[in-house]
Enzyme design. Structure first.
Site, PDB file in Angstrom:
ATOM      1  N   GLU A 146       0.779  -1.017  -0.028  1.00  0.00           N
ATOM      2  CA  GLU A 146      -0.019  -0.036  -0.233  1.00  0.00           C
ATOM      3  C   GLU A 146       0.679   1.334  -0.043  1.00  0.00           C
ATOM      4  OE1 GLU A 146      -3.521   2.055   2.715  1.00  0.00           O
ATOM      5  OE2 GLU A 146      -2.027   0.709   3.679  1.00  0.00           O
ATOM      6  N   ASP A 181      -5.832   2.668  -1.344  1.00  0.00           N
ATOM      7  CA  ASP A 181      -6.378   3.699  -0.489  1.00  0.00           C
ATOM      8  C   ASP A 181      -6.578   4.658  -1.091  1.00  0.00           C
ATOM      9  OD1 ASP A 181      -6.723   5.490   1.782  1.00  0.00           O
ATOM     10  OD2 ASP A 181      -6.131   3.925   3.131  1.00  0.00           O
ATOM     11  N   GLN A 207      -9.686   0.973   0.137  1.00  0.00           N
ATOM     12  CA  GLN A 207     -10.032   1.640   1.392  1.00  0.00           C
ATOM     13  C   GLN A 207     -10.323   2.992   1.071  1.00  0.00           C
ATOM     14  OE1 GLN A 207      -6.209   0.809   3.352  1.00  0.00           O
ATOM     15  NE2 GLN A 207      -7.227  -0.848   4.918  1.00  0.00           N
ATOM     16  N   GLU A 243     -11.730   2.965   6.412  1.00  0.00           N
ATOM     17  CA  GLU A 243     -10.477   3.239   7.276  1.00  0.00           C
ATOM     18  C   GLU A 243     -10.456   4.764   7.594  1.00  0.00           C
ATOM     19  OE1 GLU A 243      -6.020   1.713   7.709  1.00  0.00           O
ATOM     20  OE2 GLU A 243      -6.476   2.562   5.907  1.00  0.00           O
TER      21      GLU A 243
END
Length: 265
Positions: A146, A181, A207, A243
């Site tokens: 990530e 993300d 996310q 998140e």
């Protein structure tokens, strides 16, 4: 179909950690993720999942000395033995919790790192990821990487989408995937939908959070309904991890997710 997973490290902090599973299920979530499971036994966590009929969708490998400021081991030269141990431990939990994927945090560069130091980290990163992917493949799991923005995490080794895609290409493992993300990508790269389209085949997990404050996804500069619509059109069937840091009590802020099965007070 949009499937939302609650990140229990950030959501439902009104409750003790084990009680967050029930709170997430009661709010309409079908899956959960969190940073680390290692403070609890696999049996405790498996019981919480079974009681709430939730799916465990993601957690991170042990990150090194988290309280001391470390943020992962995967790119750290000289820590290969510790990283390998962390892979074994994470996969033990993944099997016990029937979790299909784990995230290997890259770690931090030393302050003022020069090109030679960065190259050493790159070599360690590629070698460690090949090991992790190989071990995970033996038990049918995926390993994720990530990019994390350097405003929230200064010095993080992996921060750009292009950098992550180059790492995936160099490692060359089918079960090594991108943890996309959207919060981090917006801060570092922007152009979210085009990045999703270009990288779609490499994505193993997504996310979300509002930008720039990392609150609910309906707060800030990113229009998530358009992104979810595009993901559906692309045929995304994976999980979307929530998140973010609630502005107030978690459930009071879940109105943004009503269209995707979440419930508020």
């Amino acid at each position: 179909m949009i499937r939302l997973a609650a990140n229990l490290s950030m959501l439902f902090n009104e409750h003790a950690f084990i009680d967050r599973f029930a709170a997430a299920a009661d709010a309409g979530f079908k899956g959960v993720e969190y940073l680390f499971p290692y403070a609890f036994s696999p049996e405790e966590l498996r019981h919480a999942l079974q009681e709430t009929q939730l799916e465990q969708v993601l957690f991170n490998l042990p990150p090194g000395d988290w309280d001391g400021g470390e943020r992962g081991l995967a790119s750290l030269p000289g820590r290969e033995g510790e990283f390998r141990d962390s892979v074994v431990e994470a996969l033990r939990y993944a099997e016990a919790l029937n979790c299909p994927r784990v995230h290997a945090m890259a770690g931090l560069l030393p302050e003022g790192a020069d090109a030679a130091t960065k190259a050493e980290h790159q070599v360690a990163y590629i070698r460690n990821l090949r090991f992790a992917a190989g071990e995970a493949a033996k038990v049918g799991r995926e390993v994720l990487i990530e990019p994390i923005n350097t405003r929230d995490m200064p010095g993080f080794f992996l921060s750009r989408q292009a950098q992550a895609m180059a790492v995936l290409d160099e490692v060359g493992a089918e079960n090594l995937k991108l943890q996309f993300d959207l919060y981090h990508c917006q801060i570092m790269d922007g152009d979210l939908i085009r990045h999703l389209e270009r990288q779609f085949s490499a994505i193993g997990h997504i996310q979300v959070a509002g930008v720039p404050e990392r609150h609910e996804p309906n707060v800030g500069e990113v229009h998530y309904p358009a992104i979810f619509e595009r993901l559906s059109a692309l045929g995304y069937t994976g999980w979307i991890g929530c998140e973010y840091r609630p502005k107030a009590e978690t459930r009071a802020g879940l109105g943004w997710g009503k269209a995707w099965g979440l419930t508020t007070h």
